[in-house]
Enzyme design. Structure first.
Site, PDB file in Angstrom:
ATOM      1  N   GLU A 172      -0.451 -10.472 -13.003  1.00 26.26           N
ATOM      2  CA  GLU A 172      -1.236 -10.406 -11.771  1.00 26.26           C
ATOM      3  C   GLU A 172      -2.655  -9.969 -12.110  1.00 26.26           C
ATOM      4  O   GLU A 172      -2.813  -9.019 -12.891  1.00 26.26           O
ATOM      5  CB  GLU A 172      -0.648  -9.394 -10.782  1.00 26.26           C
ATOM      6  CG  GLU A 172      -1.440  -9.372  -9.479  1.00 26.26           C
ATOM      7  CD  GLU A 172      -0.899  -8.382  -8.434  1.00 26.26           C
ATOM      8  OE1 GLU A 172       0.052  -7.641  -8.715  1.00 26.26           O
ATOM      9  OE2 GLU A 172      -1.453  -8.384  -7.330  1.00 26.26           O
TER      10      GLU A 172
ATOM     11  N   GLY B 110      -1.370   1.458 -12.449  1.00 28.25           N
ATOM     12  CA  GLY B 110      -0.189   2.320 -12.440  1.00 28.25           C
ATOM     13  C   GLY B 110       1.068   1.579 -12.843  1.00 28.25           C
ATOM     14  O   GLY B 110       1.822   2.034 -13.705  1.00 28.25           O
ATOM     15  N   ALA B 111       1.308   0.429 -12.211  1.00 25.67           N
ATOM     16  CA  ALA B 111       2.522  -0.323 -12.498  1.00 25.67           C
ATOM     17  C   ALA B 111       2.435  -1.709 -11.878  1.00 25.67           C
ATOM     18  O   ALA B 111       1.523  -1.987 -11.105  1.00 25.67           O
ATOM     19  CB  ALA B 111       3.748   0.406 -11.947  1.00 25.67           C
ATOM     20  N   MET B 112       3.419  -2.555 -12.228  1.00 25.14           N
ATOM     21  CA  MET B 112       3.408  -3.932 -11.751  1.00 25.14           C
ATOM     22  C   MET B 112       4.813  -4.377 -11.356  1.00 25.14           C
ATOM     23  O   MET B 112       5.771  -4.155 -12.095  1.00 25.14           O
ATOM     24  CB  MET B 112       2.835  -4.831 -12.868  1.00 25.14           C
ATOM     25  CG  MET B 112       2.808  -6.303 -12.520  1.00 25.14           C
ATOM     26  SD  MET B 112       1.735  -6.644 -11.101  1.00 25.14           S
ATOM     27  CE  MET B 112       2.599  -8.054 -10.405  1.00 25.14           C
ATOM     28  N   GLU B 113       4.880  -5.025 -10.191  1.00 28.05           N
ATOM     29  CA  GLU B 113       6.160  -5.324  -9.540  1.00 28.05           C
ATOM     30  C   GLU B 113       6.840  -6.621  -9.988  1.00 28.05           C
ATOM     31  O   GLU B 113       7.612  -7.194  -9.214  1.00 28.05           O
ATOM     32  CB  GLU B 113       5.929  -5.381  -8.037  1.00 28.05           C
ATOM     33  CG  GLU B 113       5.136  -6.616  -7.520  1.00 28.05           C
ATOM     34  CD  GLU B 113       3.636  -6.384  -7.352  1.00 28.05           C
ATOM     35  OE1 GLU B 113       3.104  -5.454  -7.988  1.00 28.05           O
ATOM     36  OE2 GLU B 113       3.005  -7.137  -6.588  1.00 28.05           O
ATOM     37  N   ASN B 114       6.627  -7.114 -11.203  1.00 27.64           N
ATOM     38  CA  ASN B 114       7.252  -8.354 -11.662  1.00 27.64           C
ATOM     39  C   ASN B 114       8.708  -8.426 -11.213  1.00 27.64           C
ATOM     40  O   ASN B 114       9.436  -7.446 -11.316  1.00 27.64           O
ATOM     41  CB  ASN B 114       7.220  -8.430 -13.179  1.00 27.64           C
ATOM     42  CG  ASN B 114       5.886  -8.012 -13.746  1.00 27.64           C
ATOM     43  OD1 ASN B 114       4.874  -8.614 -13.441  1.00 27.64           O
ATOM     44  ND2 ASN B 114       5.877  -6.942 -14.529  1.00 27.64           N
TER      45      ASN B 114
ATOM     46  N   GLU C   3       6.554  -0.044  -6.257  1.00 26.00           N
ATOM     47  CA  GLU C   3       6.916  -1.282  -6.957  1.00 26.00           C
ATOM     48  C   GLU C   3       8.275  -1.794  -6.471  1.00 26.00           C
ATOM     49  O   GLU C   3       8.474  -2.995  -6.324  1.00 26.00           O
ATOM     50  CB  GLU C   3       6.942  -1.080  -8.478  1.00 26.00           C
ATOM     51  CG  GLU C   3       5.659  -0.485  -9.066  1.00 26.00           C
ATOM     52  CD  GLU C   3       4.371  -1.145  -8.621  1.00 26.00           C
ATOM     53  OE1 GLU C   3       4.384  -2.358  -8.298  1.00 26.00           O
ATOM     54  OE2 GLU C   3       3.328  -0.451  -8.576  1.00 26.00           O
TER      55      GLU C   3
ATOM     56  N   HIS D  75       7.873  -3.613  -3.205  1.00 30.30           N
ATOM     57  CA  HIS D  75       7.285  -4.944  -3.383  1.00 30.30           C
ATOM     58  C   HIS D  75       8.362  -6.025  -3.503  1.00 30.30           C
ATOM     59  O   HIS D  75       8.083  -7.201  -3.279  1.00 30.30           O
ATOM     60  CB  HIS D  75       6.438  -4.992  -4.650  1.00 30.30           C
ATOM     61  CG  HIS D  75       4.981  -4.674  -4.449  1.00 30.30           C
ATOM     62  ND1 HIS D  75       4.239  -5.195  -3.395  1.00 30.30           N
ATOM     63  CD2 HIS D  75       4.110  -3.937  -5.181  1.00 30.30           C
ATOM     64  CE1 HIS D  75       2.982  -4.771  -3.509  1.00 30.30           C
ATOM     65  NE2 HIS D  75       2.876  -3.993  -4.563  1.00 30.30           N
TER      66      HIS D  75
ATOM     67  N   GLU E 264      -0.202  -5.495  -0.520  1.00 36.65           N
ATOM     68  CA  GLU E 264      -0.590  -4.155  -0.966  1.00 36.65           C
ATOM     69  C   GLU E 264      -0.718  -3.160   0.192  1.00 36.65           C
ATOM     70  O   GLU E 264      -0.242  -2.035   0.105  1.00 36.65           O
ATOM     71  CB  GLU E 264      -1.876  -4.211  -1.798  1.00 36.65           C
ATOM     72  CG  GLU E 264      -1.729  -4.985  -3.116  1.00 36.65           C
ATOM     73  CD  GLU E 264      -0.595  -4.477  -4.003  1.00 36.65           C
ATOM     74  OE1 GLU E 264      -0.083  -3.369  -3.786  1.00 36.65           O
ATOM     75  OE2 GLU E 264      -0.209  -5.224  -4.936  1.00 36.65           O
TER      76      GLU E 264
HETATM   77  N1  TRP Z   1       0.430  -5.259  -7.992  1.00 38.73           N
HETATM   78  C1  TRP Z   1       0.186  -4.017  -8.680  1.00 38.73           C
HETATM   79  C2  TRP Z   1       0.522  -2.933  -7.665  1.00 38.73           C
HETATM   80  O1  TRP Z   1       1.632  -2.576  -7.518  1.00 38.73           O
HETATM   81  C3  TRP Z   1      -1.232  -3.874  -9.103  1.00 38.73           C
HETATM   82  C4  TRP Z   1      -1.535  -4.196 -10.524  1.00 38.73           C
HETATM   83  C5  TRP Z   1      -0.881  -3.763 -11.605  1.00 38.73           C
HETATM   84  C6  TRP Z   1      -2.620  -4.930 -11.004  1.00 38.73           C
HETATM   85  N2  TRP Z   1      -1.500  -4.222 -12.728  1.00 38.73           N
HETATM   86  C7  TRP Z   1      -2.566  -4.928 -12.390  1.00 38.73           C
HETATM   87  C8  TRP Z   1      -3.644  -5.595 -10.382  1.00 38.73           C
HETATM   88  C9  TRP Z   1      -3.516  -5.555 -13.179  1.00 38.73           C
HETATM   89  C10 TRP Z   1      -4.598  -6.238 -11.156  1.00 38.73           C
HETATM   90  C11 TRP Z   1      -4.519  -6.221 -12.537  1.00 38.73           C
HETATM   91  O2  TRP Z   1      -0.278  -2.486  -6.928  1.00 38.73           O
HETATM   92 ZN    ZN Z   2       1.177  -2.885  -5.087  1.00 39.54          ZN
END
Ligand code: TRP
Ligand code: ZN
Length: 869
Positions: A129, A269-273, A306, A309, A328
């Site tokens: 993302e 912080g983190a990513m919701e893959n 996450e 999401h 978001e």
């Molecule tokens: N979607 C992520 C969240 O939970 C945001 C995010 C994580 C992100 N890593 C990123 C956005 C790198 C841009 C680039 O909010």
């Molecule tokens: Zn988010």
């Protein structure tokens, strides 16, 4: 040489949105991970979008890829059969259906931007993302192209025993050359930004969750070896979040296995893959000795965020990036609600509003103001802003206020049901809310399109004869860049009235037929430029409590006397507004000192503030959480935003430092008592009650140390040395460093000695120094940059040292010499080729230059110009 204008990246506009010409139903990926480079084979099963109007060429996105092979429907394509651009691959109309096989070579080892596939501490991981997938393979990298994915990972078995991707593991085996492979299948169609892959040598902590319909979901958290004792809290939080989403939103987990991987190098912080979240280590790892109360709570919040999401973002996803706040804003709101229910709703609200005011209000006021749903962008990575996240959450919260909890829930149920599996817009969300409740949100939609923080100018009129009180509200929405004229907004304005004893009055409004049901808080609907609300049946003039719970993201102005504010601070039944009244009182006192300082008069401690703090410190023990919050004076950055330009940061610093020190001196006995009264009872626990107790105790200690007397310094040192948890250890260390006391030097050295092998704690060690106006000089920050524990390529380290310095040490950052500005701009310029996303985030430290007095104004502007060039 290319024309400079051609190099300008194009502006992307919402108005230009068109559906994709081609859809991809399935993606079959095969990664061969190598030490120098990685081969990515992709097989796309695609078709023309039935909605397309004419035949078109197939255009795929790609960045920094080496194309090795291209095969269409089984026939290799010669160079003449396609066009390769800087960032695209174009194939003439491939027909109604097609199978496209693409082989690309990429270099994750050289990827310092942390987007796409990269290496972190020797492990492979991805961040897709918003537009990272195009750095892995050619693909229509947009969120409205949703496909199922099968991912096969081939890698050295010894170096990378753990191979992960989205979905379920369906096959695996070993090869004769020392490599092994695993295949993952994700049954849920998803946009490419939710793709993830991880390969490495990781420890796994396993657990499981039984959903409301009785399905078993396997839970796994992967961390570097040696960190397995730091995941209990995250695992517990995950299970709490899963149960909460069932309870609060009726949303069940749809996966058989939910995996989380912690990586050290991560931009956010983190990513919701889907089914494979990737987290910054700082948002997972915690144990009592190394994590503070704030860390524990942040981890829960991000784990919740996450997880939530999975429905608000993944099952229902975005049509395009203009809709970013759809996932978001809604998810931040869900996360805030979750955290508030677990601890204290009032404290949660105070913290969320603090963040909104310190980050989003300035954005709304400045040159980069934009609506929650922007209508154009150049670089989407730079649009992950406080407006999209925090103000976006406020917009959802306002709907919750307007529709009521049940109406809102019917709306969210309908939204998820209608749009499951779709890529939709904020408009679809609002429509679902309307359809489920019969509400009319036509005017409310302006919150998505109009930037700027509305101001409500309020006044009250008492009519003794009629026994009525009329509240007049004049609404003003300020002009923002590109939006000179604004229409009035529709917002929920929660109010109450207090009698002379401080009790809530039952609210009865003029013209209402029935007697009010004794409600003491009413949500008034503000819609016009000017409106009046009349309350009847009153015996005496009340004191209004306005915008209870901060029911809308606006600035309220009302001519309270200092006495009114002290009264509200002592009595309001709305805890948020008690805190708010205290902050307003403190602001007035601080601005009084700012004025004195600027005019060369001696600063004096405001008697009203002194009295109010004294009352707070003698308040009953059950008010602890509020007292701890209320003793925190507004931050210098926030005061700079409230001040009339041109802003003088050194006057603000002097005023705040003076006020803190004088309060510490005159209330020394009260702070001393407060400290001892809140010493821990029993073992360390993360509960609302225990957190409030520690927070109040450590606030009292910090004030004691600010007075500078010897006993308080040994109190702090003793607590630092004896602490069995990080909250108290830092509670002792921080004030010593903040005030620059001589004990700080040895204590910092001991702290480093004790924690040098723990990167998350070392981050605290950097930050505590960088944010101290006494200790954290520019020289010191420079020195720390060459400390062996510092790493310019690790975002957490950069945030802990440089970010903390720029945001948390205004006295030093705004040094009149301008040296710190130049230094910081140097760092932004050095960061840009390494990690442009980080560089852009850092450069925001200068974005408020327009409000500052000379020499700050020119100092920051010149550096910004240097960066732009
Ligand atoms: N979607 C992520 C969240 O939970 C945001 C995010 C994580 C992100 N890593 C990123 C956005 C790198 C841009 C680039 O909010
Ligand atoms: Zn988010």
């Amino acid at each position: 040489m290319a024309d400079a204008r051609q190099q300008q990246p194009p502006v992307i506009r919402l108005a230009d949105y068109t559906p994709p010409a081609f859809l991809v139903d399935h993606v079959d990926l095969r990664f061969e991970l190598g030490e120098d480079s990685t081969l990515v084979h992709s097989r796309l099963t695609g078709r023309a979008n039935p909605e397309r109007v004419q035949s078109e060429d197939l255009v795929l996105d790609g960045r920094e890829l080496t194309l090795e092979e291209l095969v269409l429907d089984g026939h290799p394509l010669s160079k003449a059969a396609y066009t390769l651009g800087e960032e695209s691959l174009t194939i003439p109309d491939p027909g109604e259906t097609f199978t496209l096989e693409i082989t690309t070579r990429i270099r994750p080892q050289e990827n310092t931007a942390l987007e796409g596939l990269y290496k972190s501490s020797g492990n492979f991981c991805t961040q897709c993302e918003p537009e990272g997938f195009r750095r892995i393979t050619y693909f229509p990298d947009r969120s409205d192209v949703m496909a199922t994915y099968t991912t096969t990972i081939v890698a050295d078995a010894e170096r990378y025993p753990v191979l992960l991707s989205n979905g379920n593991r369906v096959a695996g085996g070993t090869l004769t050359d020392g490599r092994h492979w695993v295949r993952w299948e994700d049954p849920f169609p998803k946009p490419s930004y939710l793709f993830a892959l991880v390969a490495g040598d990781l420890a796994c902590v396993a657990d499981s969750f039984t959903t409301m319909s009785g399905r078993e979901v396997a839970l796994r958290i992967y961390v570097e070896h040696g960190n397995a004792d730091k995941v209990d809290h995250a695992m517990q939080a995950l299970k709490e979040a899963m149960a909460w989403d069932e309870r609060a939103y009726g949303r069940e987990c749809d996966l058989d296995i939910y995996q989380i991987v912690a990586v050290a190098d991560f931009n956010m912080g983190a990513m919701e893959n889907k089914g494979l979240n990737i987290f910054n280590t700082s948002a997972v790892l915690a144990k009592t000795e190394t994590a503070t109360d704030a860390d524990f709570q942040r981890i829960e919040a991000i784990i919740g965020h996450e997880y939530f999401h999975n429905w608000s973002g993944n099952r229902v996803t975005l049509r395009d990036w203009f809709q970013l706040s759809l996932k978001e804003g809604f998810t931040v709101f869900r996360e805030q609600h979750f955290s508030g229910e677990r601890y204290s709703e009032a404290v949660q609200r105070i913290e969320d509003v603090r963040r909104l005011r310190s980050a989003q209000f300035p954005e709304d006021d400045g040159p980069t103001a934009h609506p929650v749903r922007p209508d154009s962008y150049i670089e989407i990575s730079n649009f992950y802003t406080p407006t999209v996240y925090e103000k976006g959450a406020e917009v959802i919260r306002m709907m919750w206020h307007l529709l009521g909890p049940e109406g809102f829930r019917r709306g969210s149920d309908l939204y998820f049901e209608r749009h499951d599996g779709q890529a939709v817009t904020t408009e679809d969300f609002v429509r679902a809310m309307e359809a489920a409740t019969d509400a009319d949100l036509a005017q409310f939609r302006l919150w998505y399109t109009q930037a700027g923080t509305p101001r409500l100018h309020c006044s009250g009129e008492w009519d003794g004869e009629a026994g009525s009180y009329t509240l007049r509200v004049r609404q003003e929405v300020p002009a923002t860049p590109g939006q000179p004229d604004k229409a009035p907004m529709h917002l929920p304005f929660a109010v109450g009235l207090l009698d002379a004893e401080g009790n809530d009055l039952p609210l009865q409004m003029a013209g209402e037929e029935t007697e009010g049901g004794g409600e003491t808080t009413r949500v008034l609907e503000v819609r016009d430029d000017e409106q009046a609300f009349t309350f009847t049946g009153l015996d005496a003039e009340p004191v209004p409590s306005l915008l209870r719970g901060f029911s809308a993201p606006v600035r309220v102005q009302f001519d309270y006397t200092d006495g009114d504010l002290a009264f509200l601070l002592a009595h309001d039944s709305d805890l948020f507004n008690r805190w708010e009244a205290g902050q307003e009182l403190a602001q007035r006192a601080l601005f009084g000192c700012v004025a004195a300082h600027r005019e060369g008069r001696a600063m004096e401690l405001d008697a009203g503030l002194e009295a109010a703090f004294g009352t707070l410190l003698r308040a009953p023990a059950e008010d602890r959480a509020l007292v701890a919050e209320a003793l925190t004076l507004p931050e210098e950055g926030y005061l700079a935003d409230l001040a009339e330009p041109p802003v003088d940061p050194s006057a603000i610093h002097a005023a705040r430092a003076f006020t803190r020190r004088r309060l510490a001196e005159v209330l020394a006995a009260e702070f001393e008592t407060g400290y001892h009264a809140n010493l821990a009872e029993g073992a360390y626990r993360v509960t609302a009650e225990a957190i409030a107790r520690r927070r109040l105790k450590n606030a009292c200690l910090a004030y004691r140390v600010a007075s500078g007397d010897d006993t308080s310094r040994s109190m702090a040192l003793e607590q630092f040395q004896a602490a069995d948890n990080m909250t108290d250890q830092l509670g002792g260390l921080r004030p010593l460093v903040a005030e620059g006391h001589p004990e700080a030097e040895q204590a910092l050295a001991d702290f480093y000695e004790q924690w040098q092998s723990d990167p998350e704690v070392v981050d605290k060690w950097f930050a505590i120094q960088a944010t101290s106006p006494e200790w954290g000089s520019l020289e010191r920050v420079r020195e720390l940059m060459s400390h062996p524990a510092f790493n310019f390529r690790n975002p957490n380290k950069v945030r802990a040292l440089l970010g903390a310095f720029a945001r948390g040490n205004p006295a030093r950052f705004h040094d009149p010499s301008g040296e710190a500005y130049a230094f910081f701009a140097d760092q932004v310029l050095a960061m840009d080729p390494i990690n442009p996303q980080m560089a852009a985030a850092m450069a925001r430290a200068f974005s408020r230059f327009g409000r500052y007095a000379e020499p700050h104004y020119s100092g920051m502007r010149d550096q910004l110009e240097r960066i732009r060039a």
